[in-house]
Design an enzyme around this catalytic site. Structure first.
Site, mmCIF file in Angstrom:
data_model
loop_
_atom_site.group_PDB
_atom_site.id
_atom_site.type_symbol
_atom_site.label_atom_id
_atom_site.label_comp_id
_atom_site.label_asym_id
_atom_site.label_seq_id
_atom_site.Cartn_x
_atom_site.Cartn_y
_atom_site.Cartn_z
ATOM 1 C CG HIS A 118 -4.379 4.883 6.760
ATOM 2 N ND1 HIS A 118 -4.213 5.205 5.640
ATOM 3 C CD2 HIS A 118 -5.452 5.493 7.418
ATOM 4 C CE1 HIS A 118 -5.096 6.190 5.370
ATOM 5 N NE2 HIS A 118 -5.726 6.332 6.424
ATOM 6 C CG ASP A 148 -2.252 3.920 3.283
ATOM 7 O OD1 ASP A 148 -2.735 3.073 3.616
ATOM 8 O OD2 ASP A 148 -2.694 5.098 3.054
ATOM 9 N N GLY A 219 -11.851 9.804 7.892
ATOM 10 C CA GLY A 219 -13.201 8.912 7.499
ATOM 11 C C GLY A 219 -13.076 9.049 5.858
ATOM 12 C CG ASN A 220 -13.146 12.413 3.105
ATOM 13 O OD1 ASN A 220 -13.246 13.524 3.902
ATOM 14 N ND2 ASN A 220 -13.865 12.134 1.995
ATOM 15 C CB SER A 221 -8.541 7.288 4.768
ATOM 16 O OG SER A 221 -7.801 8.515 5.287
ATOM 17 C CG LEU A 276 17.774 0.301 -9.325
ATOM 18 C CD1 LEU A 276 17.958 1.917 -9.830
ATOM 19 C CD2 LEU A 276 18.326 -0.473 -10.555
ATOM 20 N N GLY A 277 19.102 -1.415 -5.212
ATOM 21 C CA GLY A 277 19.915 -1.740 -4.311
ATOM 22 C C GLY A 277 20.877 -0.553 -4.128
ATOM 23 C CB VAL A 278 21.268 2.530 -5.127
ATOM 24 C CG1 VAL A 278 22.254 1.970 -6.265
ATOM 25 C CG2 VAL A 278 19.978 3.095 -5.710
ATOM 26 C CB VAL A 279 21.552 4.604 0.027
ATOM 27 C CG1 VAL A 279 21.219 6.014 0.766
ATOM 28 C CG2 VAL A 279 21.257 3.414 0.769
ATOM 29 C CB ILE A 280 19.359 7.891 -4.313
ATOM 30 C CG1 ILE A 280 17.829 7.803 -3.841
ATOM 31 C CG2 ILE A 280 19.916 6.798 -5.386
ATOM 32 C CD1 ILE A 280 16.881 7.977 -5.040
#
Length: 479
Positions: A118, A148, A219-221, A276-280
């Site tokens: 970012h 990120d 600014g620390n990012s 994996l292809g799952v919704v958890i």
């Protein structure tokens, strides 16, 4: 010796004791001076420039600039000082330069630098300022928005570098130190302790963040987080704040994650993750009771994507994943970053609970697609067949078209919600019920039969599809 004299003598001894304790405690505090002197030369200031449309509004003859691209400290000042007006239509023809500030650190003598995605996202120009105040233009090697992390390269030789540490060895309560450029103040040093490890943040599924109380500000990012051995153990990335400033909750990307990303970016310019292809979803107390678990733990599988790795490996809706390759899944948020850290093609052992019994599945992990968003929606009109039941809902059969669109073999769609348990748990017309009390629903008649046999005063689970997203909810029927 008189009594008053004894009291004065005792008080003096106690004061000396307290002073000794204070001196001893002070002597135990770490001296960060050698660490800062050794590490600071490898910490850099990063500034970016980006050309954006210049939208200017009129404010009583005063030209008011668009503040979105300004560094945070300047934007906040102008927002307090100059009231913002609506943008003038057609004002986007001209361009101006938007600037941002951040930090980074050098990881190789030939000029590779780590920072946050970012900090450099969408930049047209990236300038790196070294500790000797010299400036170099940086090339963006690659970025990974999911973690990120960004990797830069400057053309230079024999640069000072940081020592890289193992973030897995970091302990909660351990002293850590940050060096960066908060609000543009180069090489500012702050210190604190590790508050927690493995934190999950909203929309950040693939990073087990290090939480600290180190003072971090805009600014620390992108700057380094050091341990007392002078090793970088994390990249400072985010803060939690209600005021816009530091509130004691700072989050850093572990170096184990950052360096894996950096190595992939350096090799190919992109990052591959396991999938994996799952919704958890999270297992709460009521869901644990409903699925026969001893305690709330694991990741409940709410949806299995067709032809995905999980489906091919035998994972089913309603399974609760307890561990992956022996690593426990305490919360559902533990699973995504563990899977994401695996190389595609890896065969992983998943310990699950299915219908009250434990078993282990071996699943070949796939490659995470570029867009892992929602795949199905439910906007077709339900059929006219209805069936009412003790839950306070009227339901209808799904059409063949609806089943195909939602990749379902059965289930019912809610036509109407009356007063009762369904209304209390937030069900809506258009929701699709696929499972009730851990049983797959095949038809409206089947739904009514299962609903009539539900136990009382015990948590009961229901799997609901809403706008293509599946989740389990629980409720109790009173006597």
């Amino acid at each position: 010796m008189s009594m008053p004299s004894l009291k004065k003598y005792a008080a003096a001894l106690f004061a000396v004791f307290l002073m000794g304790q204070s001196v001893a405690a002070h002597a135990q505090l770490p001296d960060f001076t050698p660490l800062v002197e050794a590490a600071s030369p490898a910490v850099v200031n990063i500034s970016t420039r980006q050309k954006v449309p210049n939208a200017v509004a009129s404010n009583g003859g005063l030209s008011v600039p668009d503040l979105e691209g300004l560094p945070p400290m300047f934007r906040e000042f102008f927002e307090r000082s100059i009231p913002q007006q609506p943008r003038a239509p057609g004002g986007g023809g001209r361009q101006r330069e938007a600037q941002s500030l951040g930090s980074g650190f050098i990881i190789s003598k030939d000029g590779y630098i780590l920072t946050n995605n970012h900090v450099v996202a969408d930049a047209d120009e990236i300038i790196v300022r070294l500790s000797d105040r010299s400036e170099l233009e940086a090339k963006l090697i690659g970025t990974d928005p999911r973690s990120d992390v960004a990797l830069l390269k400057v053309e230079a030789n024999d640069l000072p570098t940081v020592k890289l540490g193992n973030s897995d060895n970091l302990k909660v309560g351990e002293w850590v130190l940050a060096i960066g450029s908060p609000f543009g103040f180069d090489h500012s040093v702050t210190a604190g302790i590790v508050s927690a490890k493995g934190r999950s943040l909203p929309n950040e599924s693939y990073v087990p963040f290090i939480q600290t109380d180190v003072a971090i500000n805009p600014g620390n990012s992108g700057g380094p987080l050091f341990n007392l051995d002078g090793e970088v153990v994390g990249i400072n990335s985010q803060i939690f704040t209600r005021s816009g400033g530091f509130m004691g909750l700072s989050f850093a990307i572990p170096m184990s994650v950052a360096m894996d990303v950096a190595d992939q970016l350096k090799a190919s310019g992109k990052v591959s993750r396991g999938w994996l292809g799952v919704v958890i979803q999270e297992v709460n107390k009521d869901l644990a009771e409903s699925f026969g678990l001893e305690k709330p733990a694991g990741a409940l599988v709410a949806q299995v994507l067709e032809d995905g790795p999980a489906a091919k490996g035998g994972l089913q809706v309603g399974d609760v994943i307890l561990s992956l390759d022996g690593k426990p899944i305490i919360m559902s948020a533990d699973l995504p970053h563990l899977v994401g850290a695996l190389k595609p093609g890896t065969k992983a052992n998943l310990e699950i609970v299915r219908e009250g019994s434990r078993k282990t599945l071996k699943v070949a992990v796939g490659t995470m697609p570029a867009d892992d968003g929602d795949e199905a929606t439910n906007d077709a009109a339900p059929s006219a067949e209805r069936s009412s039941n003790r839950l306070g809902v009227s339901v209808a059969e799904l059409t063949d078209e609806q089943k195909k669109a939602l990749d379902l073999r059965g289930g019912v769609v809610i036509r109407e919600v009356q007063d009762g348990p369904a209304a209390l748990i937030g069900l809506r017309p258009g929701d699709v019920i696929t499972h009730l009390n851990n049983q797959a629903i095949t038809s409206a008649k089947n739904f009514t039969e299962v609903a009539q046999s539900l136990p009382k005063n015990r948590s009961v689970s229901m799997r609901v599809l809403r706008q293509g997203r599946a989740s389990f909810i629980t409720f109790k029927l009173a006597e």
